[in-house]
Scaffold this motif. Structure first.
Motif, PDB file in Angstrom:
ATOM      1  N   ARG A 111       0.820  -1.207   0.000  1.00  0.00           N
ATOM      2  CA  ARG A 111       0.000   0.000   0.000  1.00  0.00           C
ATOM      3  C   ARG A 111       0.855   1.259   0.000  1.00  0.00           C
ATOM      4  N   SER A 112       1.960   1.226   0.705  1.00  0.00           N
ATOM      5  CA  SER A 112       2.860   2.385   0.753  1.00  0.00           C
ATOM      6  C   SER A 112       3.418   2.702  -0.640  1.00  0.00           C
ATOM      7  N   ILE A 113       3.832   1.676  -1.343  1.00  0.00           N
ATOM      8  CA  ILE A 113       4.352   1.856  -2.704  1.00  0.00           C
ATOM      9  C   ILE A 113       3.268   2.437  -3.614  1.00  0.00           C
ATOM     10  N   LEU A 114       2.073   1.845  -3.550  1.00  0.00           N
ATOM     11  CA  LEU A 114       0.986   2.329  -4.402  1.00  0.00           C
ATOM     12  C   LEU A 114       0.542   3.735  -3.997  1.00  0.00           C
ATOM     13  N   ASP A 115       0.491   4.006  -2.697  1.00  0.00           N
ATOM     14  CA  ASP A 115       0.120   5.360  -2.241  1.00  0.00           C
ATOM     15  C   ASP A 115       1.031   6.408  -2.850  1.00  0.00           C
ATOM     16  N   ARG A 116       2.321   6.168  -2.779  1.00  0.00           N
ATOM     17  CA  ARG A 116       3.291   7.119  -3.298  1.00  0.00           C
ATOM     18  C   ARG A 116       3.120   7.296  -4.815  1.00  0.00           C
ATOM     19  N   ARG A 117       2.872   6.212  -5.511  1.00  0.00           N
ATOM     20  CA  ARG A 117       2.757   6.284  -6.970  1.00  0.00           C
ATOM     21  C   ARG A 117       1.413   6.833  -7.444  1.00  0.00           C
ATOM     22  N   LEU A 118       0.385   6.711  -6.609  1.00  0.00           N
ATOM     23  CA  LEU A 118      -0.938   7.193  -6.995  1.00  0.00           C
ATOM     24  C   LEU A 118      -1.224   8.612  -6.498  1.00  0.00           C
ATOM     25  N   ALA A 119      -0.381   9.113  -5.621  1.00  0.00           N
ATOM     26  CA  ALA A 119      -0.574  10.464  -5.079  1.00  0.00           C
ATOM     27  C   ALA A 119      -0.685  11.532  -6.179  1.00  0.00           C
ATOM     28  N   PRO A 120       0.125  11.453  -7.253  1.00  0.00           N
ATOM     29  CA  PRO A 120      -0.011  12.469  -8.306  1.00  0.00           C
ATOM     30  C   PRO A 120      -1.395  12.483  -8.970  1.00  0.00           C
ATOM     31  N   LEU A 121      -2.155  11.396  -8.825  1.00  0.00           N
ATOM     32  CA  LEU A 121      -3.508  11.343  -9.391  1.00  0.00           C
ATOM     33  C   LEU A 121      -4.528  11.949  -8.439  1.00  0.00           C
ATOM     34  N   GLY A 122      -4.062  12.420  -7.283  1.00  0.00           N
ATOM     35  CA  GLY A 122      -4.962  13.028  -6.305  1.00  0.00           C
ATOM     36  C   GLY A 122      -5.762  12.017  -5.522  1.00  0.00           C
ATOM     37  N   LEU A 123      -5.219  10.809  -5.376  1.00  0.00           N
ATOM     38  CA  LEU A 123      -5.942   9.745  -4.676  1.00  0.00           C
ATOM     39  C   LEU A 123      -5.290   9.412  -3.347  1.00  0.00           C
ATOM     40  N   THR A 124      -6.104   9.415  -2.304  1.00  0.00           N
ATOM     41  CA  THR A 124      -5.641   8.906  -1.018  1.00  0.00           C
ATOM     42  C   THR A 124      -5.815   7.394  -1.029  1.00  0.00           C
ATOM     43  N   GLN A 125      -5.192   6.742  -0.056  1.00  0.00           N
ATOM     44  CA  GLN A 125      -5.306   5.290   0.012  1.00  0.00           C
ATOM     45  C   GLN A 125      -6.759   4.843   0.126  1.00  0.00           C
ATOM     46  N   THR A 126      -7.536   5.492   0.968  1.00  0.00           N
ATOM     47  CA  THR A 126      -8.925   5.061   1.139  1.00  0.00           C
ATOM     48  C   THR A 126      -9.714   5.203  -0.160  1.00  0.00           C
ATOM     49  N   ARG A 127      -9.409   6.229  -0.926  1.00  0.00           N
ATOM     50  CA  ARG A 127     -10.141   6.423  -2.181  1.00  0.00           C
ATOM     51  C   ARG A 127      -9.747   5.405  -3.245  1.00  0.00           C
ATOM     52  N   TRP A 128      -8.434   5.198  -3.450  1.00  0.00           N
ATOM     53  CA  TRP A 128      -8.053   4.248  -4.496  1.00  0.00           C
ATOM     54  C   TRP A 128      -8.419   2.826  -4.114  1.00  0.00           C
ATOM     55  N   VAL A 129      -8.313   2.489  -2.824  1.00  0.00           N
ATOM     56  CA  VAL A 129      -8.693   1.138  -2.382  1.00  0.00           C
ATOM     57  C   VAL A 129     -10.185   0.917  -2.621  1.00  0.00           C
ATOM     58  N   THR A 130     -10.995   1.916  -2.300  1.00  0.00           N
ATOM     59  CA  THR A 130     -12.443   1.794  -2.500  1.00  0.00           C
ATOM     60  C   THR A 130     -12.780   1.653  -3.972  1.00  0.00           C
ATOM     61  N   LEU A 131     -12.218   2.518  -4.807  1.00  0.00           N
ATOM     62  CA  LEU A 131     -12.475   2.430  -6.250  1.00  0.00           C
ATOM     63  C   LEU A 131     -12.029   1.090  -6.823  1.00  0.00           C
TER      64      LEU A 131
END
Length: 150
Positions: A17-37
Motif C-alpha cells: 500500500r505504501s508503494i501504491l500510495d506514493r505512486r498514486l498520489a499524483p492522481l490526487g488519490l488517497t489510500q482510502t479512495r483508491w482502495v475503495t475504487l
C-alpha cells in the motif's frame, strides 16, 4: 525462521500500500479512495454499500465518508436498491474508468517489480502455500468460534 514468517507476511500489505500510495498520489488519490475504487471495480459495479465495506475491511461510517468524497469527484454514484430503498448500491461513473485504468497500470507495474526474480512456477507455488495457510487459519477461526459458542 518460522517464527518470523508471520511478521513478514503481515508487513507485506503495508509495504504494498505504501508503494501504491506514493505512486498514486499524483492522481490526487488517497489510500482510502483508491482502495475503495479498486475494490468496487474488481467486485463489479452495483455492489451493496455494506458488502463493499466488508470487502475492504472498514466500518460502514468510514466508507460513507469516502463514498461522499468520491461522489463529489464524480467517480461513483450511490443508488437506492430496488428491493430495499434504505440500502444503497455503489456504481462507478464513466469518469472513473480512465482513472481505474491508471490505477491498474500502476498496480501491475508495482507487482512486476515486487515479484522480480520469481518465476511463474515460484509465484504459483507461493499462491498455493498462501492458500494453504489461509485455509488453515480459517479452520482455526471456525473451530475457535465454535468452542467459544459451546
Amino acid at each position: 525462521m518460522a517464527s518470523s514468517i508471520g511478521f513478514r507476511i503481515a508487513r507485506l500489505p503495508h509495504l504494498w500500500r505504501s508503494i501504491l500510495d506514493r505512486r498514486l498520489a499524483p492522481l490526487g488519490l488517497t489510500q482510502t479512495r483508491w482502495v475503495t475504487l479498486y475494490h468496487l471495480w474488481r467486485l463489479g459495479d452495483g455492489q451493496p454499500q455494506c458488502d463493499l465495506a466488508r470487502a475492504i475491511g472498514v466500518e460502514a461510517p468510514s466508507l460513507v465518508r469516502t463514498l461522499s468524497q468520491l461522489e463529489a469527484q464524480g467517480l461513483v454514484e450511490r443508488r437506492a436498491c430496488d428491493s430495499d430503498r434504505r440500502s444503497k448500491r455503489i456504481h462507478l461513473t464513466d469518469a472513473a474508468m480512465p482513472l481505474l485504468e491508471q490505477i491498474d497500470n500502476v498496480a501491475k507495474e508495482a507487482r512486476k517489480e515486487m515479484f522480480e526474480g520469481l518465476s511463474e512456477e515460484d509465484l504459483e507455488q507461493l499462491g498455493e502455500w498462501l492458500e494453504r495457510i489461509e485455509q488453515n487459519g480459517l479452520a482455526i477461526q471456525a473451530r475457535d468460534l465454535q468452542e467459544a459458542a459451546s
